[in-house]
Design an enzyme around this catalytic site. Sequence first.
Site, PDB file in Angstrom:
ATOM      1  N   GLU A 269      -3.213   5.826  12.269  1.00 32.82           N
ATOM      2  CA  GLU A 269      -3.761   6.473  11.071  1.00 32.82           C
ATOM      3  C   GLU A 269      -4.962   7.350  11.431  1.00 32.82           C
ATOM      4  OE1 GLU A 269      -4.224   3.758   7.772  1.00 32.82           O
ATOM      5  OE2 GLU A 269      -2.168   3.051   7.972  1.00 32.82           O
ATOM      6  N   SER A 270      -4.930   7.924  12.613  1.00 30.37           N
ATOM      7  CA  SER A 270      -5.980   8.886  12.972  1.00 30.37           C
ATOM      8  C   SER A 270      -6.073   9.922  11.862  1.00 30.37           C
ATOM      9  CB  SER A 270      -5.639   9.578  14.290  1.00 30.37           C
ATOM     10  OG  SER A 270      -5.776   8.670  15.351  1.00 30.37           O
TER      11      SER A 270
ATOM     12  N   HIS B 136     -10.274   3.411  -1.436  1.00 26.89           N
ATOM     13  CA  HIS B 136     -10.429   3.069  -0.026  1.00 26.89           C
ATOM     14  C   HIS B 136     -11.268   1.804   0.046  1.00 26.89           C
ATOM     15  CE1 HIS B 136      -9.846   5.125   4.069  1.00 26.89           C
ATOM     16  NE2 HIS B 136      -8.708   4.847   3.515  1.00 26.89           N
ATOM     17  N   ASN B 137     -10.792   0.785  -0.664  1.00 26.20           N
ATOM     18  CA  ASN B 137     -11.582  -0.432  -0.887  1.00 26.20           C
ATOM     19  C   ASN B 137     -11.687  -1.328   0.340  1.00 26.20           C
ATOM     20  OD1 ASN B 137     -11.650   0.497  -3.494  1.00 26.20           O
ATOM     21  ND2 ASN B 137      -9.956  -0.791  -4.187  1.00 26.20           N
TER      22      ASN B 137
ATOM     23  N   HIS C  67       0.817  -1.204   0.000  1.00 25.05           N
ATOM     24  CA  HIS C  67       0.000   0.000   0.000  1.00 25.05           C
ATOM     25  C   HIS C  67       0.856   1.261   0.000  1.00 25.05           C
ATOM     26  CE1 HIS C  67      -3.816   2.025   0.650  1.00 25.05           C
ATOM     27  NE2 HIS C  67      -3.236   2.773   1.560  1.00 25.05           N
TER      28      HIS C  67
END
Lengths: 729, 220
Positions: A303-304, A86-87, A40
């Site tokens: 990942e806030s 954003h799968n 990613h």
Amino acid sequence: MNRYEKVGLTKEEYKRIVEGLNREPNDLELSMFGVLWSEHCSYKNSRALLKLFNTKGERVLQGPGENAGAVDIGDDLAVVFKIESHNHPSALEPYQGAATGVGGILRDIFTMGARPIANLNSIRFGHLNDERNKRLLKGVVNGIGNYGNSVGIPTVAGETVFDDCYSDNPLVNAMSVGIIRKDKLKRAIAQGVGNSVILVGHTTGRDGIGGASFASCNLTEESEAMRSAVQVGDPFMEKLLLEACLELMDKEYVVAVQDLGAAGLTSSSCEMALRGGCGIKIDVSKVVTREENMLPEEIMISESQERMLFVVKKGYEEEILKVFKKWNLNAAVIGEIIDDKNLTVTAGDKVVGCVPVELLGDGAKATLRSYRRPKYLDELHLDIDSLKRVEDLNDALIKVLKSENIASKEWVYRQYDYMVRTNTIVRPGGDAAVVAVEGTDKALSLTVDCNSRYCYLDPYEGAKIAVCEAARNIAATGATPIAITDCLNFANPEDEEVYYTFRQAILGITEASKVLNTPVVSGNVSFYNESNKTRIYPTPTIGMVGLLEDKNKACTIDFKELGDSVILVGETLNEIGGSEYLKVIYGKVLGSAPRCYPEIEKNTIECLTKLIKEGLIQSAHDVSEGGMIVALCECAFKNEIGVEVNVKTSLREDIFLFSESQGRFILSAKKEYVDEIITEFKRYGVLAEVIGETKGSKIEVNINGTRVIDKSICDLKRVWEEELQCIMD
Amino acid sequence: MKAGVIVFPGSNCDIDAYKVLEKLNVEVKYIWHDEKIDDEDLIVLPGGFSYGDYLRCGAIARFAKALENINEHIEKGKLVLGICNGFQILTELKALPGALLRNKNLNFICSDCNLIVENTDTPFTNLFKKGDIVNFPIAHGEGNYYIDDEGLGELIKNNQIVFRYQNNPNGSVADIAGIVNKRGNVLGMMPHPERAQDKLLGGEDGLVFFKSVIAYFKEV
């Protein structure tokens, strides 16, 4: 499980890390490698092939490699845009997954200093006879709507596609478009030893930990347990962050800005330092956290959402803090730029991790995987003559209009505020949206496109079609296509057959975008869109931007007046493979994808945009899924203006009506302009012929003297309009 | 005439309201939520999601510093216009009766919307004719106007209903799209007249609305 496997790394990768560091990494360091070397973040499986894209052009100000691409549109302005997937998050938590997808792509735009002016999206699901798919569609649309509406950026265009291959792996691709004065473009390059690093926006919590790694493997039953890897969005915070950032962007003391996306603080700090060739030191004890007792590694990879990292000239920290205070946002100096080319993490005075920026940010090896032509491609033969003729083509038309892929998507787009900021000239529901550029006479034409069924039948041809169809959508509004962004959604790249389709799609995009002079300026790759049961079709979604010099000339698809001539541009061939008709009526996805000739498309587009500019065209609509007959219906529906068509053809009637041959448009024009229009197309080497005229309130088609379609617009429109709404409400 | 558009954190139709007033040569300024309003003749509470609207819509905004003097302002006879979120805030402030609930279909709705002008005897509608059909777009998730029977009776008796929906999109009681207070100087409405300011964008019925306000002040 080995400690490196726990963070998703291979033995070979771990060995390279140990060699690079000359020691074993500690837990914090290993976590950072785990997320940054994930597919990613590192694009390790795609980077080598992405180099094939043509990324240069006279208008290109910023190609791939930054937060978003930027293209010159004259008047000292640039359009900044990008599409992103954003799968995986949306498959588990559709509302938050989709919402944070919108949030992330918006930040990519304003990180460049641009004010977002429009959002688009491409979303794909399994068919709606399954309750789970309905729930996913509902959640995703709510998520996109609520986030975009709250931030106040209009969602102006998109596509919603249904196919069984997306049942386990829905796709959510979000695109955002912004405008900036081109001399104000910001780049995320950390520079200046001693400059301060400031983290702003939302607090840092434990949400989304491991999101990047989670997106880098197949979805399985166990994925459900990874729900905590899905981030949670706060559009209000985003709106404040947007306004606060834009207030600061043109300040000379702001050196660089980077949003915190996948892999959070680790990737943003590392990427900025890598681009600047410097080091960066971060003190995690200075980070404002949402929860107590967060570990350094949690803070580094959280990942806030709704956070940004600023690099600011030393001595100007207060200026930044002041603006964020006004907007009631957190801002804290958490580190500085150093000259040793390391990412050093401290907790107070204690060093808790230290790794070379280059190893961390660029050390994941780009692999060119081996590929093999998939066997299934040899099993797609379709014998058109074996298809039993449909008795009543009127019934067939109704079935096709009711198909989830053709039916009106108003249920979706009416949940998006597509008008806020009062610049939307052409609204959703047409070929492309048109949005005015404030302070100029110009407008942007925007679309996203991909027919993945064609890509399944022929990934090369299908990808070419995605680019050409996007260009046709843009041209139908009168605009000239200028650049693209792509979202490459594929299954597991470690499978040689999947990798073949990926490579073919890239070649196809490259070919078409070269001919059309629409360079690729940004994009995203999403692999591992497969489950134990299904694998998605190759889905290279194309987001395209076009430029309309005079916004008053924007053209729409709707017939305007009775008595106008209806013109078909382009050639209708014996092409029914991969069509909606074949799927809906015969239940087959077989045959060859339609052929696509980018050179002819280019000429057609040039000629059409010229004629629209000269004011000769009343309406223009690209012929796509459902073929010419569906295109005619769509032209007729809005103003309820009917059409009578009379044609001669050697094709079977149903194929003539439903063929999805490429490079075609349905135009309407005042009779006195018809000769000029036909002649002009001829000059460009493009076939164009009058096939009928607007008349009454019926859709009537006569082929070789026989009436094959005869239906009132009201009947057809009702079916088309109500289908999705009936299923969903 | 002087106008002020209040900007709450989370407002997002502030620009559109500003744009239409500027277009009509009205002296207009933005008022940040923690500033005080001055002697503006027209105060606009714009659409959006003030303070995120995570509680009831408008429930936090009513405590904003900019609204501290709003009641005195209203008593002085100055005009207050609440559009969409602004309408929600005005009901929270009790400057207007009733409340706005979630749309009947529970979804956000963005669309063109035809309204019937019911009352032209207001500073906001004096250039319309009673019964005119105007198109002001809607874009809201919570625009379902509710008021009890007694309250509805009052509204009707006092001629406070200004706009009704031609095709009720959200379940509002008595198709109500916009109402004024008894004195007629405070208007709350869900549809967006400021979005109907340009033919190119789909219509300009909204210009007549804002010109009415200008005409009102010319007469005063």
